[in-house]
Design an enzyme around this catalytic site. Structure first.
Site, PDB file in Angstrom:
ATOM      1  N   GLN A   1      -4.599  -1.440   9.590  1.00 25.83           N
ATOM      2  CA  GLN A   1      -4.466  -2.780   9.014  1.00 25.83           C
ATOM      3  C   GLN A   1      -5.002  -3.820  10.008  1.00 25.83           C
ATOM      4  O   GLN A   1      -4.602  -3.842  11.171  1.00 25.83           O
ATOM      5  CB  GLN A   1      -2.987  -3.055   8.683  1.00 25.83           C
ATOM      6  CG  GLN A   1      -2.737  -4.373   7.988  1.00 25.83           C
ATOM      7  CD  GLN A   1      -3.375  -4.432   6.591  1.00 25.83           C
ATOM      8  OE1 GLN A   1      -3.288  -3.507   5.806  1.00 25.83           O
ATOM      9  NE2 GLN A   1      -4.031  -5.544   6.295  1.00 25.83           N
TER      10      GLN A   1
ATOM     11  N   ASP B   1     -11.228   2.719   3.807  1.00 25.60           N
ATOM     12  CA  ASP B   1     -11.481   1.284   3.726  1.00 25.60           C
ATOM     13  C   ASP B   1     -12.976   0.973   3.662  1.00 25.60           C
ATOM     14  O   ASP B   1     -13.362  -0.147   3.326  1.00 25.60           O
ATOM     15  CB  ASP B   1     -10.904   0.605   4.986  1.00 25.60           C
ATOM     16  CG  ASP B   1      -9.828  -0.394   4.648  1.00 25.60           C
ATOM     17  OD1 ASP B   1      -9.664  -0.708   3.450  1.00 25.60           O
ATOM     18  OD2 ASP B   1      -9.141  -0.865   5.576  1.00 25.60           O
TER      19      ASP B   1
ATOM     20  N   LYS C   1       0.852  -1.204   0.000  1.00 31.03           N
ATOM     21  CA  LYS C   1       0.000   0.000   0.000  1.00 31.03           C
ATOM     22  C   LYS C   1       0.880   1.244   0.000  1.00 31.03           C
ATOM     23  O   LYS C   1       0.607   2.209  -0.720  1.00 31.03           O
ATOM     24  CB  LYS C   1      -0.928  -0.012   1.225  1.00 31.03           C
ATOM     25  CG  LYS C   1      -2.045  -1.016   1.099  1.00 31.03           C
ATOM     26  CD  LYS C   1      -2.828  -1.224   2.382  1.00 31.03           C
ATOM     27  CE  LYS C   1      -3.818  -2.374   2.197  1.00 31.03           C
ATOM     28  NZ  LYS C   1      -4.431  -2.848   3.437  1.00 31.03           N
TER      29      LYS C   1
END
Ligand code: NDP
Length: 281
Positions: free
Chosen positions: A97, A120, A53
């Site tokens: 994460q 997200d 990422k």
């Protein structure tokens, strides 16, 4: 007849180059998109995801900062960092994460991220907006990538039978809602579904998000169907999907490989959401 392979890697690269142009335009207005990623602990797979990422963000000109925190980070420390990033105008997207170490409550952590920076799409506000059809919602990146792959086949979605196997909050459920929004007739299957092969055989578009290696067989596929394989399973050190790819590709019309299908799209959709967040700021 063998299926057309949907090349997620190439499509993701195309999307990244479109995004790079938008990032340059935003930067010229003094709004360089910023994505902050928080990684707690030493989970090896998470470390790889976060590194990817960071690298892909930087490649297209996004300011990416990774906060690598030790395993023993406390609830207060983590929530404090999220609050700080919520209030930082140079940060447009915040991603924590997952999975988090056991002593941290994932739901509480996600709920602390400002919905306007939740690239997200996991915050209940964004999940709820998706459900009621509010276009402002950040959509979970993997299902957003699945929809993009299907759209790029050029096959119309409206009125088609879409079967989603899996009902998780991060893949199956949002995928079902996204295809409903595109006017498909959607069926969601799961571990208690009575006759899974029969349900799959009705699918013009089949989305597998289960986590069971090569579970979906050739005999379950309607000839010509679009088959999107979200699964990532490690078998003898090799990555395989939820679909028995070698055999299914003989009947399907289109199919995604694993790796190189949905995976690269997930990051591309994350970058797209970050650029959107910056543009809105
Ligand atoms: P979850 O484990 O959260 O959900 C799996 C779903 O599959 C559940 O709804 C479960 O049903 C259903 N299921 C399990 N066994 C069966 C069965 N025998 N028959 C029918 N349904 C079944 O997984 P995720 O949604 O998080 O992930 C799914 C897969 O996608 C994994 O392989 C994961 O690694 C991959 N993935 C890939 C991403 C990418 O970027 N490409 C991103 C995210 C995930 P029930 O609800 O009844 O338990």
């Amino acid at each position: 007849m063998s299926a057309q392979i949907i090349d997620g890697k190439a499509i993701a690269a195309e999307i990244r180059s479109e995004l790079a142009k938008q990032v340059a335009e935003l930067a010229a207005q003094g709004k360089t998109p910023g994505l902050d990623v928080i990684l707690v602990g030493e989970d090896p797979a998470s470390k790889v995801y976060v590194r990817n990422k960071e690298r892909t963000s930087k490649e297209i000109g996004i300011n990416s900062t990774v906060h690598r925190l030790p395993e023993e980070t406390t609830r207060e420390e983590l929530l404090g960092l999220i609050e700080k990033l919520n209030n930082d105008p140079t940060v447009h997207g915040i991603l924590v994460q997952l999975p988090l170490p056991g002593h941290l409550d994932e739901e509480e952590v996600i709920n602390t991220i400002s919905p306007e920076k939740d690239v997200d799409g996991f915050h209940p506000i964004n999940a709820g907006k998706l459900l009621i059809g509010d276009d402002d919602a950040f959509v979970a990146c993997t299902p957003a990538g699945v929809l993009e792959l299907v759209k790029r086949t050029g096959v119309p979605i409206q009125g088609k039978n879409v079967v989603v196997v899996g009902r998780s909050n991060i893949v199956g459920k949002p995928a079902a809602v996204l295809f409903l929004r595109e006017h498909a007739t959607v069926t969601v299957c799961h571990s208690r579904t009575q006759d899974l092969p029969a349900e799959c055989r009705r699918a013009d578009i089949l989305i597998a998000a289960v986590g069971r290696p090569e579970m979906i067989k050739k005999e379950w596929i309607k000839p010509g169907a679009i088959v999107i394989d979200v699964g990532i399973n490690r078998v003898d050190g090799k990555l395989v999907g939820d679909v028995d790819y070698e055999n299914v590709k003989e009947v399907a019309g289109y199919i995604t490989p694993v790796p190189g299908g949905v995976g690269p799209m997930t990051i591309a959709m994350l970058l797209r959401a970050t650029v959107q967040a910056a543009a809105r700021s």
